[in-house]
Design an enzyme around this catalytic site. Structure first.
Site, short mmCIF file in Angstrom:
data_model
loop_
_atom_site.label_atom_id
_atom_site.label_comp_id
_atom_site.label_asym_id
_atom_site.label_seq_id
_atom_site.Cartn_x
_atom_site.Cartn_y
_atom_site.Cartn_z
N LYS A 153 -0.94 0.86 -8.34
CA LYS A 153 -0.67 0.88 -9.77
C LYS A 153 -1.04 -0.44 -10.46
CE LYS A 153 3.03 4.31 -9.34
NZ LYS A 153 4.46 4.61 -9.57
N ASP A 201 0.84 -1.20 0.00
CA ASP A 201 0.00 0.00 0.00
C ASP A 201 0.87 1.25 0.00
OD1 ASP A 201 -2.50 -1.04 -0.12
OD2 ASP A 201 -2.91 -0.91 2.02
#
EC number: 2.1.1.107
Length: 410
Positions: A222, A200
């Site tokens: 991403k 994270d």
């Protein structure tokens, strides 16, 4: 005759009679390991420390409240002699020799038939360190070696790879509030053993730089989502890598179960038949205020604290928070993910009876080198956030504890 080194061995004492003579500090230190080994422990001592007495009261050992007497070591497998009576120790040591009972003496290692190593554990492995012989015994040195090995295994700086095939699995690891030193030792060790880390944005990023080159690090923010929701994509990534037989760590900020959607990931893994380990983390709701000098509770000031998510505004139909009830509490209110909603939150609390003068602190990037504390009140917090350019991530603390410990000039 040249002195030979001690022969190291692991004793399996489950259900076997172990006699401990003396109920002082030595016994207090040694008894927990004997209890953990499942030994049938008989303590012989007229007195005991409060901690040892508590073990007896809990039924973890049998306490014979008297001095040592001949015959106490009969049928024992192992004995620990740790009384303050040198004569009694010598007699007991002689009895142990006659009955072929392995015997440790705290007062005279030369007269013992066994020595207690400096021990520590790490994930199912016991580390035991012994010196070669009595003449060279240095307990502090052996303890230091033990500590170095155990700490290295726990924090991942000493990596011992597994050579047996590992089952596919995922570890949901709470990384803590941001400072890499505040992750748990178990979390750090699992990171060191990982093949894949899905991290994270709010996790302890500095730890990623310490990973070996072969470890695949995936930024959860991403992951290409395609037709999936963000959380579904993360779940699928966890499942995909685990099914490839890799050790996967899902590194999350704070604690996996405090607004971290950890249970959703656990449920997805369970449905896919993948084993999952949950490693709790230090929640930013407590640690970040503490790092900024704010106790979430304090005697005479706050007897409770409440943690809520501020990612949904009070007037949003999706909100599950009873803001009217929170306004009536006298304790501390900690808000996570609420920087952009704090204006409406403050208005709602005041509208339901909270004083506009209630102190508020915003701690940005808590526990990191960029930590910053900004103070306000419910009446001024919205404007303060705007003018002082407070940005997420920030923990918001509302209540009188904000002023506890502050210097007069602050």
């Amino acid at each position: 005759m040249a002195e030979h080194p001690a022969y190291p061995v692991g004793l399996r004492l489950t259900g076997r009679r172990v006699v401990v003579l003396g109920g002082g500090q030595v016994a207090q230190r040694r008894l927990p390991a004997l209890i953990a080994a499942g030994a049938d422990i008989h303590l012989v001592s007229p007195e005991a420390t409060p901690s040892v007495e508590a073990m007896a009261d809990a039924g973890e050992l049998t306490w014979h409240r008297r001095p040592y007497a001949e015959g106490d070591l009969a049928e024992a497998w192992y004995a620990l002699i740790a009384t303050s009576d040198a004569e009694a120790n010598a007699h007991a040591s002689g009895e142990a020799e006659r009955h072929r009972v392995w015997c440790v003496r705290s007062d005279d290692a030369d007269q013992a038939t066994a020595w207690t190593p400096a021990t520590g554990t790490s994930e199912g492995v016991t580390i035991a360190v012994l010196t070669l012989n009595a003449r060279g015994r240095d307990p502090r040195h052996t303890a230091a070696i033990r500590d170095a090995v155990v700490e290295g295994l726990r924090d991942g700086t000493l990596v011992a790879p597994h050579h047996r095939t590992r089952a596919a699995g995922v570890a949901l690891v709470g990384g803590g509030p941001g400072d890499p030193d505040l992750i748990t030792v178990r979390g750090r060790r699992l990171l060191a053993e990982a093949d894949v880390v899905i991290a994270d944005r709010l996790g302890p990023r500095d730890l990623l730089a310490e990973l070996p080159p072969h470890v695949e690090v995936i930024d959860a923010a991403k992951i290409p989502y395609g037709r999936f929701m963000a959380q579904e994509a993360i779940n699928n990534a966890l499942i995909e890598h685990a099914k490839q037989g890799k050790a996967v760590v899902r590194l999350k900020g704070g604690d996996p179960y405090v607004f971290g959607r950890g249970m959703e990931e656990l449920q997805a893994l369970a449905e896919a038949g993948i084993a999952c380990t949950v490693v709790p983390g230090i929640s930013s709701s407590i640690s970040v205020p503490g790092a900024a000098g704010i106790p979430v509770t304090h005697r005479g000031v706050a007897h409770e604290f409440t943690v809520v998510s501020g990612h949904v505004a009070p007037d949003d139909e999706r909100s599950l928070v009873d803001w009217a009830s929170l306004a009536k509490l006298t304790g501390t209110l900690v808000i996570l993910m609420g920087v952009d909603k704090i204006g409406r939150i403050a208005e709602t609390l005041v509208a339901h009876g909270k004083s506009p003068d209630t102190p508020v602190a915003l701690v940005q990037e808590g526990t990191t080198a960029a930590q910053r504390r900004v103070d306000a009140t419910l009446a001024t917090v919205a404007e303060t956030v705007r003018t002082r350019e407070v940005k997420p991530p920030a923990v918001i603390v509302i209540g009188e504890v904000v002023d506890v410990g502050r210097q007069p000039s602050e």
